[in-house]
Design a protein around this motif. Structure first.
Motif, PDB file in Angstrom:
ATOM      1  N   ALA A   1       0.829  -1.204   0.000  1.00 39.68           N
ATOM      2  CA  ALA A   1       0.000   0.000   0.000  1.00 39.68           C
ATOM      3  C   ALA A   1       0.861   1.251   0.000  1.00 39.68           C
ATOM      4  O   ALA A   1       0.599   2.200  -0.750  1.00 39.68           O
ATOM      5  CB  ALA A   1      -0.933  -0.005   1.209  1.00 39.68           C
ATOM      6  N   ARG A   2       1.904   1.273   0.816  1.00 36.88           N
ATOM      7  CA  ARG A   2       2.792   2.435   0.841  1.00 36.88           C
ATOM      8  C   ARG A   2       3.478   2.624  -0.506  1.00 36.88           C
ATOM      9  O   ARG A   2       3.614   3.744  -0.986  1.00 36.88           O
ATOM     10  CB  ARG A   2       3.843   2.279   1.926  1.00 36.88           C
ATOM     11  N   LEU A   3       3.912   1.540  -1.103  1.00 34.87           N
ATOM     12  CA  LEU A   3       4.588   1.621  -2.389  1.00 34.87           C
ATOM     13  C   LEU A   3       3.646   2.144  -3.478  1.00 34.87           C
ATOM     14  O   LEU A   3       3.993   3.059  -4.236  1.00 34.87           O
ATOM     15  CB  LEU A   3       5.145   0.256  -2.785  1.00 34.87           C
ATOM     16  N   LEU A   4       2.437   1.602  -3.543  1.00 33.80           N
ATOM     17  CA  LEU A   4       1.484   2.031  -4.566  1.00 33.80           C
ATOM     18  C   LEU A   4       1.056   3.489  -4.377  1.00 33.80           C
ATOM     19  O   LEU A   4       0.945   4.243  -5.348  1.00 33.80           O
ATOM     20  CB  LEU A   4       0.259   1.127  -4.571  1.00 33.80           C
ATOM     21  N   LEU A   5       0.841   3.910  -3.138  1.00 33.33           N
ATOM     22  CA  LEU A   5       0.451   5.293  -2.902  1.00 33.33           C
ATOM     23  C   LEU A   5       1.595   6.260  -3.200  1.00 33.33           C
ATOM     24  O   LEU A   5       1.370   7.365  -3.692  1.00 33.33           O
ATOM     25  CB  LEU A   5      -0.034   5.468  -1.463  1.00 33.33           C
ATOM     26  N   THR A   6       2.827   5.846  -2.936  1.00 32.39           N
ATOM     27  CA  THR A   6       3.974   6.684  -3.270  1.00 32.39           C
ATOM     28  C   THR A   6       4.107   6.838  -4.774  1.00 32.39           C
ATOM     29  O   THR A   6       4.325   7.944  -5.284  1.00 32.39           O
ATOM     30  CB  THR A   6       5.262   6.076  -2.678  1.00 32.39           C
ATOM     31  N   VAL A   7       3.950   5.747  -5.504  1.00 30.33           N
ATOM     32  CA  VAL A   7       4.025   5.806  -6.971  1.00 30.33           C
ATOM     33  C   VAL A   7       2.891   6.676  -7.515  1.00 30.33           C
ATOM     34  O   VAL A   7       3.104   7.503  -8.417  1.00 30.33           O
ATOM     35  CB  VAL A   7       3.990   4.387  -7.572  1.00 30.33           C
ATOM     36  N   LEU A   8       1.690   6.527  -6.986  1.00 31.10           N
ATOM     37  CA  LEU A   8       0.560   7.351  -7.411  1.00 31.10           C
ATOM     38  C   LEU A   8       0.833   8.825  -7.156  1.00 31.10           C
ATOM     39  O   LEU A   8       0.555   9.669  -8.009  1.00 31.10           O
ATOM     40  CB  LEU A   8      -0.719   6.929  -6.688  1.00 31.10           C
ATOM     41  N   TYR A   9       1.388   9.150  -6.004  1.00 32.65           N
ATOM     42  CA  TYR A   9       1.664  10.542  -5.676  1.00 32.65           C
ATOM     43  C   TYR A   9       2.657  11.145  -6.673  1.00 32.65           C
ATOM     44  O   TYR A   9       2.442  12.231  -7.192  1.00 32.65           O
ATOM     45  CB  TYR A   9       2.217  10.649  -4.253  1.00 32.65           C
ATOM     46  N   PHE A  10       3.755  10.439  -6.938  1.00 30.27           N
ATOM     47  CA  PHE A  10       4.785  11.004  -7.796  1.00 30.27           C
ATOM     48  C   PHE A  10       4.417  10.978  -9.277  1.00 30.27           C
ATOM     49  O   PHE A  10       5.027  11.692 -10.068  1.00 30.27           O
ATOM     50  CB  PHE A  10       6.124  10.302  -7.566  1.00 30.27           C
ATOM     51  N   THR A  11       3.445  10.171  -9.684  1.00 28.53           N
ATOM     52  CA  THR A  11       3.078  10.130 -11.099  1.00 28.53           C
ATOM     53  C   THR A  11       1.815  10.926 -11.409  1.00 28.53           C
ATOM     54  O   THR A  11       1.620  11.324 -12.556  1.00 28.53           O
ATOM     55  CB  THR A  11       2.858   8.684 -11.580  1.00 28.53           C
ATOM     56  N   ALA A  12       0.956  11.190 -10.445  1.00 30.88           N
ATOM     57  CA  ALA A  12      -0.297  11.884 -10.732  1.00 30.88           C
ATOM     58  C   ALA A  12      -0.436  13.183  -9.946  1.00 30.88           C
ATOM     59  O   ALA A  12      -0.665  14.247 -10.531  1.00 30.88           O
ATOM     60  CB  ALA A  12      -1.477  10.968 -10.432  1.00 30.88           C
ATOM     61  N   VAL A  13      -0.306  13.134  -8.655  1.00 31.05           N
ATOM     62  CA  VAL A  13      -0.601  14.297  -7.825  1.00 31.05           C
ATOM     63  C   VAL A  13       0.479  15.362  -7.944  1.00 31.05           C
ATOM     64  O   VAL A  13       0.176  16.547  -8.107  1.00 31.05           O
ATOM     65  CB  VAL A  13      -0.782  13.863  -6.344  1.00 31.05           C
ATOM     66  N   LEU A  14       1.722  14.971  -7.877  1.00 30.08           N
ATOM     67  CA  LEU A  14       2.811  15.937  -7.934  1.00 30.08           C
ATOM     68  C   LEU A  14       2.868  16.694  -9.267  1.00 30.08           C
ATOM     69  O   LEU A  14       2.937  17.931  -9.264  1.00 30.08           O
ATOM     70  CB  LEU A  14       4.139  15.244  -7.641  1.00 30.08           C
ATOM     71  N   PRO A  15       2.804  16.032 -10.430  1.00 29.76           N
ATOM     72  CA  PRO A  15       2.803  16.798 -11.684  1.00 29.76           C
ATOM     73  C   PRO A  15       1.588  17.727 -11.819  1.00 29.76           C
ATOM     74  O   PRO A  15       1.706  18.835 -12.346  1.00 29.76           O
ATOM     75  CB  PRO A  15       2.786  15.732 -12.773  1.00 29.76           C
ATOM     76  N   TYR A  16       0.439  17.286 -11.349  1.00 33.35           N
ATOM     77  CA  TYR A  16      -0.749  18.142 -11.396  1.00 33.35           C
ATOM     78  C   TYR A  16      -0.540  19.396 -10.540  1.00 33.35           C
ATOM     79  O   TYR A  16      -0.863  20.508 -10.962  1.00 33.35           O
ATOM     80  CB  TYR A  16      -1.979  17.370 -10.913  1.00 33.35           C
ATOM     81  N   GLY A  17      -0.010  19.226  -9.356  1.00 32.29           N
ATOM     82  CA  GLY A  17       0.236  20.364  -8.477  1.00 32.29           C
ATOM     83  C   GLY A  17       1.240  21.335  -9.065  1.00 32.29           C
ATOM     84  O   GLY A  17       1.073  22.558  -8.961  1.00 32.29           O
ATOM     85  N   ILE A  18       2.293  20.811  -9.674  1.00 35.05           N
ATOM     86  CA  ILE A  18       3.287  21.683 -10.301  1.00 35.05           C
ATOM     87  C   ILE A  18       2.665  22.442 -11.474  1.00 35.05           C
ATOM     88  O   ILE A  18       2.897  23.640 -11.639  1.00 35.05           O
ATOM     89  CB  ILE A  18       4.514  20.857 -10.746  1.00 35.05           C
ATOM     90  N   ALA A  19       1.867  21.768 -12.295  1.00 30.91           N
ATOM     91  CA  ALA A  19       1.230  22.424 -13.436  1.00 30.91           C
ATOM     92  C   ALA A  19       0.266  23.513 -12.976  1.00 30.91           C
ATOM     93  O   ALA A  19       0.234  24.609 -13.555  1.00 30.91           O
ATOM     94  CB  ALA A  19       0.494  21.396 -14.295  1.00 30.91           C
ATOM     95  N   VAL A  20      -0.508  23.257 -11.960  1.00 30.27           N
ATOM     96  CA  VAL A  20      -1.447  24.262 -11.467  1.00 30.27           C
ATOM     97  C   VAL A  20      -0.692  25.457 -10.911  1.00 30.27           C
ATOM     98  O   VAL A  20      -1.062  26.614 -11.144  1.00 30.27           O
ATOM     99  CB  VAL A  20      -2.382  23.646 -10.398  1.00 30.27           C
ATOM    100  N   ARG A  21       0.367  25.211 -10.195  1.00 26.50           N
ATOM    101  CA  ARG A  21       1.134  26.307  -9.630  1.00 26.50           C
ATOM    102  C   ARG A  21       1.785  27.166 -10.710  1.00 26.50           C
ATOM    103  O   ARG A  21       1.862  28.378 -10.594  1.00 26.50           O
ATOM    104  CB  ARG A  21       2.201  25.775  -8.679  1.00 26.50           C
ATOM    105  N   LEU A  22       2.257  26.536 -11.767  1.00 29.44           N
ATOM    106  CA  LEU A  22       2.940  27.282 -12.822  1.00 29.44           C
ATOM    107  C   LEU A  22       1.985  28.050 -13.732  1.00 29.44           C
ATOM    108  O   LEU A  22       2.305  29.146 -14.185  1.00 29.44           O
ATOM    109  CB  LEU A  22       3.787  26.334 -13.674  1.00 29.44           C
ATOM    110  N   PHE A  23       0.824  27.475 -14.044  1.00 27.62           N
ATOM    111  CA  PHE A  23      -0.031  28.041 -15.079  1.00 27.62           C
ATOM    112  C   PHE A  23      -1.295  28.724 -14.591  1.00 27.62           C
ATOM    113  O   PHE A  23      -2.060  29.238 -15.393  1.00 27.62           O
ATOM    114  CB  PHE A  23      -0.408  26.947 -16.094  1.00 27.62           C
ATOM    115  N   SER A  24      -1.562  28.737 -13.308  1.00 34.81           N
ATOM    116  CA  SER A  24      -2.768  29.416 -12.844  1.00 34.81           C
ATOM    117  C   SER A  24      -2.390  30.644 -12.021  1.00 34.81           C
ATOM    118  O   SER A  24      -1.295  30.750 -11.490  1.00 34.81           O
ATOM    119  CB  SER A  24      -3.632  28.478 -12.005  1.00 34.81           C
ATOM    120  N   ASP A  25      -3.314  31.562 -11.929  1.00 35.30           N
ATOM    121  CA  ASP A  25      -3.116  32.787 -11.168  1.00 35.30           C
ATOM    122  C   ASP A  25      -4.434  33.153 -10.477  1.00 35.30           C
ATOM    123  O   ASP A  25      -5.124  34.096 -10.882  1.00 35.30           O
ATOM    124  CB  ASP A  25      -2.654  33.903 -12.112  1.00 35.30           C
TER     125      ASP A  25
END
Length: 76
Positions: free
Chosen positions: A23-47
């Motif tokens: 469970a820890r491994l799958l949630l870590t992989v999910l975070y780094f492949t889905a949540v983190l890129p989404y957060g970076i994109a929102v931070r860079l392109f939204s105001d």
């Protein structure tokens, strides 16, 4: 206690540890492949606070308010 019952209890302990690790491994992989890129994109392109430089005035257009008694009673 029978041998099978002891083996089953040992297996439940081992399976719990394997499941926790998985469970820890799958949630870590999910975070780094889905949540983190989404957060970076929102931070860079939204105001949302509109604090980036824009051309012209920074004032926002506001709709005129109704001045009848019924709209004053329903403020929300």
């Amino acid at each position: 206690m029978s041998v099978l019952k002891k083996a089953w209890n040992k297996w439940k302990i081992i399976a719990r540890k394997i499941g926790d690790f998985q469970a820890r491994l799958l949630l870590t992989v999910l975070y780094f492949t889905a949540v983190l890129p989404y957060g970076i994109a929102v931070r860079l392109f939204s105001d949302p606070l509109r604090i980036k430089k824009t051309t012209g005035s920074n004032w926002l257009d506001k709709k005129p308010l109704k001045s009848d008694f019924e709209s004053l009673r329903r403020q929300f």
